[in-house]
Write an enzyme that holds these catalytic residues in place. Structure first.
Site, PDB file in Angstrom:
ATOM      1  N   HIS A 156       8.590  23.490 -10.377  1.00  0.00           N
ATOM      2  CA  HIS A 156       7.694  23.811 -11.497  1.00  0.00           C
ATOM      3  C   HIS A 156       7.490  25.322 -11.592  1.00  0.00           C
ATOM      4  O   HIS A 156       7.534  25.912 -12.673  1.00  0.00           O
ATOM      5  CB  HIS A 156       6.333  23.138 -11.284  1.00  0.00           C
ATOM      6  CG  HIS A 156       6.296  21.682 -11.587  1.00  0.00           C
ATOM      7  ND1 HIS A 156       6.649  21.156 -12.808  1.00  0.00           N
ATOM      8  CD2 HIS A 156       5.901  20.618 -10.818  1.00  0.00           C
ATOM      9  CE1 HIS A 156       6.492  19.836 -12.781  1.00  0.00           C
ATOM     10  NE2 HIS A 156       6.036  19.491 -11.590  1.00  0.00           N
ATOM     11  N   GLU A 191       8.896  18.555 -15.649  1.00  0.00           N
ATOM     12  CA  GLU A 191       9.109  17.668 -14.511  1.00  0.00           C
ATOM     13  C   GLU A 191      10.578  17.638 -14.104  1.00  0.00           C
ATOM     14  O   GLU A 191      10.902  17.471 -12.927  1.00  0.00           O
ATOM     15  CB  GLU A 191       8.611  16.261 -14.839  1.00  0.00           C
ATOM     16  CG  GLU A 191       8.388  15.379 -13.634  1.00  0.00           C
ATOM     17  CD  GLU A 191       7.365  15.949 -12.654  1.00  0.00           C
ATOM     18  OE1 GLU A 191       7.527  15.697 -11.435  1.00  0.00           O
ATOM     19  OE2 GLU A 191       6.428  16.649 -13.084  1.00  0.00           O
ATOM     20  N   HIS A 216       9.087  20.380  -4.529  1.00  0.00           N
ATOM     21  CA  HIS A 216       8.802  19.857  -5.870  1.00  0.00           C
ATOM     22  C   HIS A 216       8.011  20.875  -6.702  1.00  0.00           C
ATOM     23  O   HIS A 216       8.401  21.216  -7.827  1.00  0.00           O
ATOM     24  CB  HIS A 216       8.016  18.553  -5.733  1.00  0.00           C
ATOM     25  CG  HIS A 216       7.653  17.922  -7.040  1.00  0.00           C
ATOM     26  ND1 HIS A 216       8.398  16.908  -7.603  1.00  0.00           N
ATOM     27  CD2 HIS A 216       6.624  18.150  -7.900  1.00  0.00           C
ATOM     28  CE1 HIS A 216       7.838  16.547  -8.755  1.00  0.00           C
ATOM     29  NE2 HIS A 216       6.755  17.285  -8.956  1.00  0.00           N
ATOM     30  N   GLU A 217       6.920  21.350  -6.142  1.00  0.00           N
ATOM     31  CA  GLU A 217       6.078  22.280  -6.896  1.00  0.00           C
ATOM     32  C   GLU A 217       6.779  23.629  -7.118  1.00  0.00           C
ATOM     33  O   GLU A 217       6.532  24.308  -8.121  1.00  0.00           O
ATOM     34  CB  GLU A 217       4.744  22.482  -6.187  1.00  0.00           C
ATOM     35  CG  GLU A 217       3.920  21.216  -5.970  1.00  0.00           C
ATOM     36  CD  GLU A 217       3.650  20.420  -7.229  1.00  0.00           C
ATOM     37  OE1 GLU A 217       3.709  21.006  -8.342  1.00  0.00           O
ATOM     38  OE2 GLU A 217       3.389  19.207  -7.128  1.00  0.00           O
TER      39      GLU A 217
END
Length: 495
Positions: free
Chosen positions: A266, A292, A262-263
């Site tokens: 980003h 996001e 997930h990160e």
């Protein structure tokens, strides 16, 4: 002679460099800073916030904006000028004293939360949160008066320009009509096929190596970033030095692994923002929901797909150990398991929107003055019972104290998570149209065509286009939640 636009550009370049220092100091505060440094660091960061606010609200800038609007600018320069002016107008609404007070209150609340959450100390936490809410309401009122909108919409506009609570109510309202039934059907379907739980302990060092390996697979640039540990996973720093974090549980390696994916989404966005415009507002991420969308594109659309899980499976077995629960099909079922739970950041993608809508409804009522901080626990439990059938009475640690966002007054942020999930589903559908063989490529670990598509359609544009225009350019239409529903039904209800 130096043009007005050039003077403004230099001012924003300075602000970008000060922001760089503030970002790295903020990352350090949440990762390696000793507890005793909290007060001094909070004061230093508040001082920096005030200084940057003073630079940004210099009265001289007003005249420069007027002059720059009369100058001959190309299309990117005009967008950059508009973004600079938006930042200036938003900043001039807030007095320096409020900026400093909000920064100090946020630092106090966040630092105390680190000890108060494990101790389940709602009473202690609420004292600091009340001050944060008080100051956030003051900010919201100033912004609302200037924009002619509600207090909550004024804060929402900071994170997602152009979005309103009326639009959110319509989008989320529709989601609430079909998501509970889909959630129940998915749980019932998965109960027909037992899924074994991987048995730990899984060494933290092995989990770290798995995270680093997956980051490499996803194209993370380690020359301009690193992986650390924090109480709450995040992506911070600056495009040239992106810091992502995760947290490890020796009994559950999937939480850290998916958090890293997930990160990394980003981070890839930050690392690929337009270098030729670095230091200028036009080079920044378009909006929080678009940001996001990139993390959820990586985590949900790509990272939890069968094709990607098949590709990384050998790495998982090599580092976590060979056991029956890590047999390929069981591993996929485990990663795609739907199981409503307390914790948002660990939630499956069917349960996740319920967590977001709950927070959105509470924070909007809080900022509008319809409820107070003391009302949060009961309201939280009521909404968790309604949406996910989970009792949080007395369990503040896994309930209303679990997130870091409210500690520093980031009200208006939470809705962007589910907006981002919708954007991500729409973007991935466009990828599949553009690259028909994409699933085969993903299974083989050949992800560069996907990254090239993202670079071409999202990353390289920064803030050049408004959110909806960016989405139209990339997918052919504005936000269409149908793709999100289609994605969920295909993944969780199809054979």
């Amino acid at each position: 002679m130096t043009s007005a636009y050039q003077e403004l550009s230099r001012t924003f370049q300075r602000l970008s460099r000060f922001g760089h220092l503030g970002a790295i100091a903020g990352v350090d505060m949440q990762t390696t800073m000793p507890p005793g440094g909290s007060q001094a660091r909070g004061e230093a960061m508040a001082e920096l916030s005030v200084f940057m606010h003073e630079v940004l609200t210099d009265k001289r800038l007003g005249g420069l904006f007027d002059a720059a609007q009369q100058e001959s600018l190309n299309d990117v320069e005009q967008v950059n000028l508009n973004e600079m002016q938006r930042a200036w107008q938003q900043a001039t609404l807030l007095p320096a004293a409020l900026v400093e007070a909000k920064s100090l209150a946020g630092s106090r609340c966040e630092h105390a939360w680190r000890q108060q959450r494990p101790a389940n100390d709602w009473q202690g936490f609420s004292v600091n949160l009340k001050e944060v809410v008080k100051l956030s309401r003051e900010e919201a009122q100033l912004r609302a008066d200037a924009l002619g909108v509600s207090r909550y919409d004024a804060l929402l506009d900071v994170f997602e320009p152009g979005m309103t609570s009326a639009q959110l109510d319509k989008t989320f309202g529709d989601l609430k009509t079909w998501l509970p039934d889909l959630l129940q059907k998915a749980v019932a379907k998965q109960q027909q096929t037992p899924t074994d739980q991987p048995v730990g302990p899984f060494a933290v060092e092995s989990q770290k190596q798995l995270g680093l390996s997956v980051m490499k697979t996803l194209g993370f640039d380690f020359n301009h970033g690193r992986l650390d540990v924090s109480a709450h996973p995040f992506c911070g720093g600056v495009p040239e030095d992106v810091r992502i974090t995760t947290r490890y549980n020796e009994n559950d390696f999937l939480s850290a692994m998916m958090g890293v994916i997930h990160e990394t989404g980003h981070a890839r966005y930050e690392q690929n923002l337009p270098q030729q415009w670095r230091g200028q507002p036009v080079a920044q991420a378009r909006s929080t929901a678009i940001h996001e969308s990139q993390s959820l594109f990586m985590e949900m659309q790509l990272g939890r797909s069968k094709a990607f899980l098949q590709h990384i499976h050998p790495q998982v077995v090599a580092l976590m150990g060979d056991q029956p629960a890590l047999e390929l099909q069981n591993f996929i079922r485990q990663t795609q398991r739907v199981k409503p739970g307390f914790i948002r950041v660990d939630a499956d993608e069917l349960s996740y929107p319920a967590h977001v809508i709950l927070r959105y409804e509470i924070e909007r009522a809080l900022i509008e003055g319809e409820i107070e901080v003391d009302d949060i626990p009961a309201l939280w439990d009521e909404k968790m019972q309604q949406s996910l059938g989970i009792d949080t009475r007395g369990n503040y640690r896994d309930g209303c104290m679990q997130d870091i966002h409210w500690t520093d007054g980031a009200f208006g942020y939470f809705p962007t998570y589910t907006l981002g999930a919708m954007y991500a589903a729409q973007l991935f559908q466009a990828v599949k149209r553009a690259i028909p063989q994409v699933e085969t490529l993903i299974q083989q670990g050949e992800l560069q065509p996907v990254f090239d598509w993202l670079q071409q359609n999202i990353w390289q544009h920064g803030s050049r286009f408004p959110t909806q225009q960016l989405l139209i350019n990339a997918t052919g239409e504005a936000l269409n939640p149908h793709y999100f529903r289609q994605h969920l039904e295909q993944r969780y209800l199809s054979a």
